[in-house]
Design a protein around this motif. Structure first.
Motif, PDB file in Angstrom:
ATOM      1  N   GLY A 167      26.818  57.082  37.488  1.00  0.00           N
ATOM      2  CA  GLY A 167      25.867  56.132  38.031  1.00  0.00           C
ATOM      3  C   GLY A 167      26.039  54.737  37.463  1.00  0.00           C
ATOM      4  O   GLY A 167      26.905  54.491  36.613  1.00  0.00           O
ATOM      5  N   VAL A 168      25.212  53.831  37.934  1.00  0.00           N
ATOM      6  CA  VAL A 168      25.302  52.424  37.538  1.00  0.00           C
ATOM      7  C   VAL A 168      25.106  52.266  36.034  1.00  0.00           C
ATOM      8  O   VAL A 168      25.829  51.515  35.373  1.00  0.00           O
ATOM      9  N   SER A 169      24.126  52.980  35.462  1.00  0.00           N
ATOM     10  CA  SER A 169      23.872  52.871  34.030  1.00  0.00           C
ATOM     11  C   SER A 169      25.085  53.336  33.222  1.00  0.00           C
ATOM     12  O   SER A 169      25.456  52.715  32.222  1.00  0.00           O
ATOM     13  N   LEU A 202      27.809  50.693  33.333  1.00  0.00           N
ATOM     14  CA  LEU A 202      27.528  49.566  32.448  1.00  0.00           C
ATOM     15  C   LEU A 202      27.778  49.933  30.983  1.00  0.00           C
ATOM     16  O   LEU A 202      28.335  49.142  30.224  1.00  0.00           O
ATOM     17  N   ALA A 203      27.368  51.128  30.599  1.00  0.00           N
ATOM     18  CA  ALA A 203      27.609  51.572  29.221  1.00  0.00           C
ATOM     19  C   ALA A 203      29.105  51.633  28.935  1.00  0.00           C
ATOM     20  O   ALA A 203      29.575  51.203  27.866  1.00  0.00           O
ATOM     21  N   ASP A 204      29.875  52.164  29.886  1.00  0.00           N
ATOM     22  CA  ASP A 204      31.322  52.265  29.724  1.00  0.00           C
ATOM     23  C   ASP A 204      31.963  50.882  29.623  1.00  0.00           C
ATOM     24  O   ASP A 204      32.853  50.651  28.783  1.00  0.00           O
ATOM     25  N   ALA A 262      26.731  44.673  41.401  1.00  0.00           N
ATOM     26  CA  ALA A 262      26.715  44.844  42.857  1.00  0.00           C
ATOM     27  C   ALA A 262      27.757  45.862  43.297  1.00  0.00           C
ATOM     28  O   ALA A 262      27.494  46.717  44.161  1.00  0.00           O
ATOM     29  N   GLU A 263      28.943  45.809  42.707  1.00  0.00           N
ATOM     30  CA  GLU A 263      30.004  46.750  43.060  1.00  0.00           C
ATOM     31  C   GLU A 263      29.644  48.168  42.638  1.00  0.00           C
ATOM     32  O   GLU A 263      29.915  49.137  43.365  1.00  0.00           O
ATOM     33  N   ALA A 264      29.011  48.321  41.475  1.00  0.00           N
ATOM     34  CA  ALA A 264      28.590  49.649  41.016  1.00  0.00           C
ATOM     35  C   ALA A 264      27.554  50.242  41.965  1.00  0.00           C
ATOM     36  O   ALA A 264      27.588  51.444  42.271  1.00  0.00           O
TER      37      ALA A 264
END
Length: 244
Positions: free
Chosen positions: A40-42, A45-47, A227-229
């Motif tokens: 997922g998006v979260s 972002l963490a990665d 936005a891409e995620a």
């Protein structure tokens, strides 16, 4: 975006970036049906943050917002992903939001309720996910209705039906999906709250740490990563938060 060497020590003091991921909000994080791994998006972002810092990523996958908040507040994770709320702010320092989500009410087709302004009545029971942003917000704003807490946000509609409650409150997309799957349910028009979904760190970290994280979030919004995620994970009805 170049990385200040101090950011690595401030955000990942153990040499590993420990990220708390709440799969109780399936709009932003979920367990892959095939592998069980969090996605997922979260997670993206963490990665991205771990790669930017040049450290390994360790995901602490949790099933509810309350558990995720507790994990970061207690310093068992370095970062987390949360709806901004003043109660959570006692133990968590937040960035600006990266996405905006809407909270809606769900009722049965034959419910007499037709507007969200009708919900706060003595005879009304409202089901929310325990410790969720909706729980915190409605606990402050509903003065007459009775709040019933489901163990997690994805279980809200299940508890709503099992308990014979009047209203289910939660993420618009989750409620829409449950209504389409189960039938006989409808959303009340209009959102009852806007959820500002942000990243956060334990409140006791140096102020420079949250400054680094805030800069990261702003860069991820500006360069199109968020936005891409959202597109990659087929998340609709959610908007990228404006720059701050």
């Amino acid at each position: 975006m170049s990385v200040d060497p101090s950011a690595r020590t401030l955000l990942a003091p153990t040499g590993v970036l420990r990220a708390s991921i709440n799969v109780g909000n399936p709009i932003l994080a979920y367990s892959d049906p095939a592998t069980g791994a969090a996605q997922g998006v979260s997670v993206d972002l963490a990665d991205a943050l771990a790669k930017r810092l040049g450290v390994p990523l360790e995901l602490k996958v949790l099933k509810s917002a309350g558990a995720s908040v507790e994990t970061v507040t207690q310093g068992e994770a370095d970062i987390g992903f949360f709806a901004v709320d003043p109660e959570r702010g006692a133990g968590i320092a937040f960035t600006a939001p990266y996405v905006i989500i809407e909270g809606y009410y769900l009722v049965r087709d034959d419910s007499p309720l037709t507007a969200m302004e009708q919900v706060d009545r003595d005879s009304t029971t409202v089901v929310v996910g325990k410790g969720s942003a909706y729980d915190l917000f409605l606990s402050r704003t509903l003065s007459r209705a009775t709040i019933v807490r489901a163990p997690t946000s994805p279980a809200v509609v299940e508890v709503f039906l099992a308990e014979g409650a009047d209203v289910a409150a939660g993420v618009k997309q989750q409620l829409e999906a449950d209504a389409a799957r189960l039938g006989g349910l409808r959303l009340l028009p209009g959102r009852f709250m806007e959820i500002r979904q942000a990243m956060g760190i334990p409140k006791g970290r140096p102020p420079e740490a949250i400054a680094h994280l805030r800069a990261f979030v702003e860069d991820m919004k500006a360069n199109g990563f968020v936005a891409e995620a959202l597109r990659r994970h087929q998340v609709s009805g959610v908007s990228v938060a404006p720059a701050e």
